[in-house]
Design a protein around this motif. Structure first.
Motif, PDB file in Angstrom:
ATOM      1  N   PRO A 186     113.394   7.126  98.590  1.00  0.00           N
ATOM      2  CA  PRO A 186     114.633   7.576  97.935  1.00  0.00           C
ATOM      3  C   PRO A 186     115.131   8.912  98.484  1.00  0.00           C
ATOM      4  N   ASN A 187     116.484   9.054  98.520  1.00  0.00           N
ATOM      5  CA  ASN A 187     117.111  10.329  98.840  1.00  0.00           C
ATOM      6  C   ASN A 187     118.210  10.606  97.820  1.00  0.00           C
ATOM      7  N   GLU A 188     119.020  11.645  98.068  1.00  0.00           N
ATOM      8  CA  GLU A 188     120.011  12.036  97.069  1.00  0.00           C
ATOM      9  C   GLU A 188     121.105  10.986  96.868  1.00  0.00           C
ATOM     10  N   ARG A 189     121.263  10.051  97.804  1.00  0.00           N
ATOM     11  CA  ARG A 189     122.291   9.021  97.671  1.00  0.00           C
ATOM     12  C   ARG A 189     121.708   7.684  97.198  1.00  0.00           C
ATOM     13  N   TYR A 196     129.910  -6.538 101.805  1.00  0.00           N
ATOM     14  CA  TYR A 196     128.692  -6.934 101.106  1.00  0.00           C
ATOM     15  C   TYR A 196     127.601  -5.885 101.289  1.00  0.00           C
ATOM     16  N   ASN A 197     127.578  -5.280 102.461  1.00  0.00           N
ATOM     17  CA  ASN A 197     126.604  -4.217 102.699  1.00  0.00           C
ATOM     18  C   ASN A 197     126.874  -3.016 101.801  1.00  0.00           C
ATOM     19  N   PHE A 198     128.164  -2.681 101.608  1.00  0.00           N
ATOM     20  CA  PHE A 198     128.525  -1.565 100.727  1.00  0.00           C
ATOM     21  C   PHE A 198     128.054  -1.815  99.295  1.00  0.00           C
ATOM     22  N   MET A 199     128.106  -3.078  98.861  1.00  0.00           N
ATOM     23  CA  MET A 199     127.837  -3.402  97.463  1.00  0.00           C
ATOM     24  C   MET A 199     126.366  -3.674  97.178  1.00  0.00           C
ATOM     25  N   TRP A 236     135.131   7.896 105.088  1.00  0.00           N
ATOM     26  CA  TRP A 236     134.842   6.656 104.372  1.00  0.00           C
ATOM     27  C   TRP A 236     133.589   5.959 104.857  1.00  0.00           C
ATOM     28  N   TYR A 237     133.194   6.218 106.117  1.00  0.00           N
ATOM     29  CA  TYR A 237     132.056   5.523 106.700  1.00  0.00           C
ATOM     30  C   TYR A 237     130.725   6.177 106.340  1.00  0.00           C
ATOM     31  N   ASN A 238     130.756   7.328 105.694  1.00  0.00           N
ATOM     32  CA  ASN A 238     129.512   7.990 105.294  1.00  0.00           C
ATOM     33  C   ASN A 238     128.954   7.352 104.020  1.00  0.00           C
ATOM     34  N   ALA A 239     127.634   7.403 103.861  1.00  0.00           N
ATOM     35  CA  ALA A 239     126.999   6.877 102.656  1.00  0.00           C
ATOM     36  C   ALA A 239     127.453   7.679 101.437  1.00  0.00           C
ATOM     37  N   HIS A 240     127.587   7.002 100.299  1.00  0.00           N
ATOM     38  CA  HIS A 240     128.070   7.663  99.092  1.00  0.00           C
ATOM     39  C   HIS A 240     127.612   6.867  97.872  1.00  0.00           C
TER      40      HIS A 240
END
Length: 343
Positions: free
Chosen positions: A38-41, A154-157, A268-272
């Motif tokens: 795990p990390n902060e995101r 799908y990867n985002f979700m 937008w392409y960064n993890a969030h």
């Protein structure tokens, strides 16, 4: 070979059991080589193995190959699913082990999308209710872009326990029923087998998840849905717009979040962690509760709407914008509630 209900049921059950067992095998490997810290995101709090989507891919694509061998599936559909599916799952599997540059992943996704559209004979028109809109060469381009978008969407979700796999199970089962009622028996069987392969993995992925699907699975699921939607449209069975209704939770959450980040000037392409489903977990809802809510929306709201539109396509122009508007309202409400907790 003639497809009967008992034969279909046996194939689906075999796919489920195979996925259940294959996930156990992948789990043993992932515990040693693919631990997600795990990390902060992250939405998880303890190290968990990833890459379990490999089991879905191995079972589903093998099943597609066997069905094609026995002439149950057309060669064009099996080639589209297997060829592009191996590309997407392959680059995802590599990314699960060691990050692959985004430009190379996207290049592979476009190659898979081009392969799918080629195998299926292009996408020259689209059904919008009772209207068939000719697209010409633009349709082929839009189809390729649509496949790539659904892979990445799908990867985002795929961010909390059970969500991506649960979405796949419920959407694929609903689609299988609609396809069966529409007379597209072969496509219905493929969708049901897809649901079963995802269901075997879901048993391992439900909160608390024993394994994550990783990019090897999330990208593949998006690709398979895109191919099935295109094939279904081409077969004049269930139009693409109906598939988007079934997938509305994922499509709308990912799209609204992306647009919000672009408009806000963010990368937008960064993890969030800005998707509505992520906001709900940050508000204190458990993974199981959020996922269960999505599955209930799929089965009790979106599936009946999709069934109604298949039976009464004249209402498509009214109901589809209504679903989008409802989705925006829910997304905005979740974001607003989260914002109030931070102020």
């Amino acid at each position: 070979m003639m497809i009967t209900l008992p034969l279909s049921a046996a194939i689906v059950c075999l796919a489920f059991v195979s996925s259940l067992l294959m996930t156990a095998i992948v789990h043993r490997y992932a515990l040693r080589a693919l631990l997600d810290v795990p990390n902060e995101r992250s939405s998880h709090v303890r190290p968990t193995p990833r890459g379990g989507g490999l089991a879905i891919g191995l079972v589903f694509l093998s099943a597609v190959g066997l069905l094609a061998t026995f002439d149950i599936l057309p060669a064009s559909l099996s080639a589209a699913l297997i060829g592009g599916g191996l590309l997407v799952a392959g680059v995802g599997w590599l990314d699960d082990h060691r990050p692959v540059a985004a430009r190379w992943r996207i290049l592979v996704h476009f190659a898979a999308a081009l392969w799918a559209v080629f195998c299926l004979g292009g996408f020259p028109s689209i059904s919008l209710g009772q209207i068939t809109l000719p697209l010409g060469w633009l349709g082929h381009v839009l189809a390729v872009i649509g496949v790539v978008w659904l892979i990445n969407l799908y990867n985002f979700m795929d961010g909390i326990d059970g969500l991506a796999a649960g979405e796949a199970v419920t959407v694929a089962l609903a689609a299988a029923g609609l396809l069966w009622l529409s007379g597209a028996v072969e496509l219905a069987l493929v969708a049901a087998v897809f649901a079963a392969a995802c269901g075997g993995f879901l048993w391992w992925n439900w909160q608390p998840a024993k394994i994550f699907m990783g990019d090897a699975g999330s990208g593949l699921l998006g690709y398979c849905f895109a191919v099935l939607a295109l094939a279904s449209e081409k077969a004049a069975a269930v139009p693409v717009v109906i598939w988007m209704i079934l997938l509305a939770v994922f499509v709308l959450d990912a799209t609204f979040t992306l647009l919000s980040r672009v408009i806000g000037g963010e990368k937008w392409y960064n993890a969030h962690r800005m998707h509505a489903y992520q906001r709900l977990t940050q508000l204190g809802f458990s993974h199981a509760r959020v996922t269960s809510g999505v599955l209930l929306v799929n089965l009790l709201l979106l599936a009946p709407i999709a069934w109604f539109l298949v039976r009464q396509p004249i209402w498509t122009g009214l109901i589809v914008p209504g679903v989008v508007l409802l989705g925006w309202f829910v997304w905005k409400a979740v974001q607003h509630r989260f914002g109030k907790t931070q102020s």
